[in-house]
Each structure stands twice: as structure tokens, then as C-alpha cells.
Design a protein around this motif. Sequence first.
Motif, PDB file in Angstrom:
ATOM      1  N   GLU A 306       0.801  -1.221   0.000  1.00 18.91           N
ATOM      2  CA  GLU A 306       0.000   0.000   0.000  1.00 18.91           C
ATOM      3  C   GLU A 306       0.836   1.275   0.000  1.00 18.91           C
ATOM      4  O   GLU A 306       0.343   2.357   0.332  1.00 18.91           O
ATOM      5  N   THR A 309      -0.792   3.704  -2.179  1.00 17.58           N
ATOM      6  CA  THR A 309      -2.194   3.971  -1.871  1.00 17.58           C
ATOM      7  C   THR A 309      -2.279   5.213  -0.983  1.00 17.58           C
ATOM      8  O   THR A 309      -1.533   5.317   0.001  1.00 17.58           O
ATOM      9  N   LYS A 313      -6.876   5.637   2.392  1.00 20.31           N
ATOM     10  CA  LYS A 313      -7.430   4.435   1.774  1.00 20.31           C
ATOM     11  C   LYS A 313      -6.655   3.170   2.134  1.00 20.31           C
ATOM     12  O   LYS A 313      -7.040   2.079   1.727  1.00 20.31           O
ATOM     13  N   ARG A 314      -5.586   3.309   2.892  1.00 19.41           N
ATOM     14  CA  ARG A 314      -4.816   2.128   3.276  1.00 19.41           C
ATOM     15  C   ARG A 314      -5.589   1.293   4.274  1.00 19.41           C
ATOM     16  O   ARG A 314      -6.228   1.824   5.177  1.00 19.41           O
ATOM     17  N   ILE A 315      -5.487  -0.019   4.110  1.00 23.58           N
ATOM     18  CA  ILE A 315      -6.156  -0.936   5.027  1.00 23.58           C
ATOM     19  C   ILE A 315      -5.171  -1.451   6.068  1.00 23.58           C
ATOM     20  O   ILE A 315      -5.437  -1.413   7.273  1.00 23.58           O
ATOM     21  N   PHE A 316      -4.021  -1.928   5.615  1.00 24.92           N
ATOM     22  CA  PHE A 316      -3.075  -2.598   6.507  1.00 24.92           C
ATOM     23  C   PHE A 316      -1.825  -1.770   6.807  1.00 24.92           C
ATOM     24  O   PHE A 316      -1.075  -2.123   7.700  1.00 24.92           O
ATOM     25  N   TRP A 350      -2.166  -7.310  12.180  1.00 23.88           N
ATOM     26  CA  TRP A 350      -3.426  -7.963  11.845  1.00 23.88           C
ATOM     27  C   TRP A 350      -3.218  -9.466  11.718  1.00 23.88           C
ATOM     28  O   TRP A 350      -2.153  -9.921  11.327  1.00 23.88           O
TER      29      TRP A 350
END
Length: 402
Positions: A306, A309, A313-316, A350
Motif C-alpha cells: 500500500e 495507496t 485508503k490504506r487498510i493494513f 493484523w
Amino acid sequence: MRDQTLSAAQARRIALTAQGFGTAVPTAVGTRQLNRALDRLGLVQLDSVNVFERSHYLPLFARLGSYDRSLLDRLVFGRRSDYVEYWAHEAAIIPMESWPLFRWRMEANRARYSQPGGWVAENGPMLDWLRAELGARGAVAASEIEHDSGKGAGGWWGWSEVKTGLEWLFRFGEAVSAGRSRFERRYALASSALPLAVFDREVPPADAIRELLLLSARAHGVGTLTDLADYYRIKTEPARAAVHDLVDAGELQPVTVAGWNRPAFLHRDARIPRRIEATALLSPFDPVVWERKRAERMFGFHYRIEIYTPAPKRIFGYYSLPLLVDDRLVGRVDLKSDRQNRVLRVQSSWTEVDAPPETAARLAPLLRETAAWQGLESIDVMARGDLAGPLAAELGVAIQNA
């Protein structure tokens, strides 16, 4: 004869064993262990991102544990190195003996990018001047060449043009890497920097591609045609022809892997261990995960780096590292080395679905070793991700507000 059938778990263990996992971590790491790991991998990808650690150091740490990074620097970037760089996967460190296997790619690059009207064709005087500079000065970085040292038909040349020209000579095989200084590549003429036995070796393209596919198969253990071709970025049709020849020669065996919807090939020396014991954080550019479709097919692990990104908007996280526990990818950890404050920052952590309950307990000692390897004194765990709480508890630290 019917193809051998492998379970998905067997395929994972074969692949990880081929990549150097599942063996005892050495008590001390010297040049012998580093050379052996580099030989097994065949190449190590380079990347400039340094938020945690530069990528080429990480595959060796994942497989060998803590080691002296300056030892690797001397080994691969030193004056008497047996390694060079080339666009083997992306920019990568490769054994010097592999360099002639890419002549066909060098010539293809020259033919493709020297067309009339392109940069190379329009900057012939610049490239001639650079050839002369390298011939006269030996190994040199782009920044060491005077910005106004040469003057051609187009006027005075600046650093960006010098760097561009050197990179084209590098892609064409006229220049090679001659070490790095603070990660800046130094260039030298291939004709003077390489041993004659390497520089003079001519390998017909079909033979070179077949040899590269065999190296790829050894590094994969088991893989599809696409997997094997991707390791050295070989196009499908020449890769298919090479794999066909290797099957006929007994180097590869066609196999069926449960859950894979395409044929696979097993290297003749691949081992199928009963189990893999490993705990490792993988670089985004580690061969285990760099082909994202293979990672998803083999581990059920959907992975996208990411870095590019936008932050909201980054998830991890910016630099999320897949966590390998035994023969599964069970989580991802976004790390940052805060060198000024001597803190390893776990920006987020995670777990994957069905990650084992001992994931935090397996990760915690690895993070302590990672911090020590980086010369950092403490670990901060940010409150982002479902693994953050258990991980902070295992480390005995207070969780930090993200």
C-alpha cells in the motif's frame, strides 16, 4: 505414467523448503551462510524504500535470523564481489555467473529502445561521452560525474541526463553495477569490470532461457508455468518451450496440486517435508509473495503493498510485512524503524482468518530480535489491527493510541 498428485499443504511445504525455510537457523551467520542463501534464491530484489529496512536485507534475515548487514554489503557490493545487478526480476542482485544468461534481454532492450526518435537515438553523443568517461574513470556513481563535464550537440548535460544515460547502458549490458555507496549504484564498463570468462561467455537465447527456468524451478520447488516464468520475467511462449525441454530431460516432473486449476511442475530435487517450523516477516519483495496470484493460490493470502495507496485508503499500512508461521501466512505487520528515537514502531498488526491462537506469542520474540538487529532499544505497538492488543500483552508494553 500418471502425474503425481500433491496436496495444497505439500505444495506449500515444498515451496518454502526450496526457499530456505524449515531448516535450523544458524547460531552464527558469516559469508558461507549468506552465499548459500543467495545461491538458493538465485536473486534478491532491490528496492529503495527504507521506512523499516531496505528490501534486499530482509529475505536473508527471514531465513537466517540476525546477521551483520555490513557483511552482506561487502559480499554483494564490494570490489571483489561475485555478484552484480541486473533487471532479472525487477532490479536485483544476481550471481555474476548468471549475468551472461541475460544477454538476450540486453540485446532485446537495445533493439526496442534504440529506435529513431527515442531518447537513446537522440542522445548518441551523450552515450558516447559516458562510455569514454567510464573507460577513463572506472567505477563511478552518476553524482560523481561533473554535471557539465561533457558538451554534445544538445548542449550541457545535467545529472538527470547522466543518470538516464548510465541506466540505458546498464540495461544494454554495456555497463554493470560496480558496488553501491549509500545505496547509490556505481557503474563501470562491463568489458573491464567483469572477468573475461563471464564477459566473453555467449549463451544462445533458448539455452539461456532454459537455464533460467531451471534456476527458477529450483527456487520454487513446485510451480505453474506462470510461476516459473515470472521469477526471471520470461514471456510465456519461450518459457513454455523451456519447460517442455526440461520435462523431457527429467529435470521437471508434471504434477497436479489439489485446488490449483492449472498444471504444475516439480523440480527433480525438491523435498516434501512432513512439516515446516518457521516464524518470519517477509519483505513485500520476497520471492515467497512477490507474485501476488501465487501467494493467493498457495496460501489463500490476498496481498497488495500500500505504499502507493493514499493514506486514508490504506487498510493494513504503508509497509505491511506478511507474517509466516510454519507453512502458513497468518498475519501482516506494518513496521517502521524510528532510528532517531531508537524505537521499532508496530504501526499496525493484523491476523488472517484462522490464524493460530499462538500468533502473538510467535511474533513477539521475532520482533524483539528484529529490533535488536536494527539497533533499536524498544518496541511500540500502535492500537491498530486485531493483533495489536495480544501482541502488546506478549511484549509487556502499553499499547499506543494510533
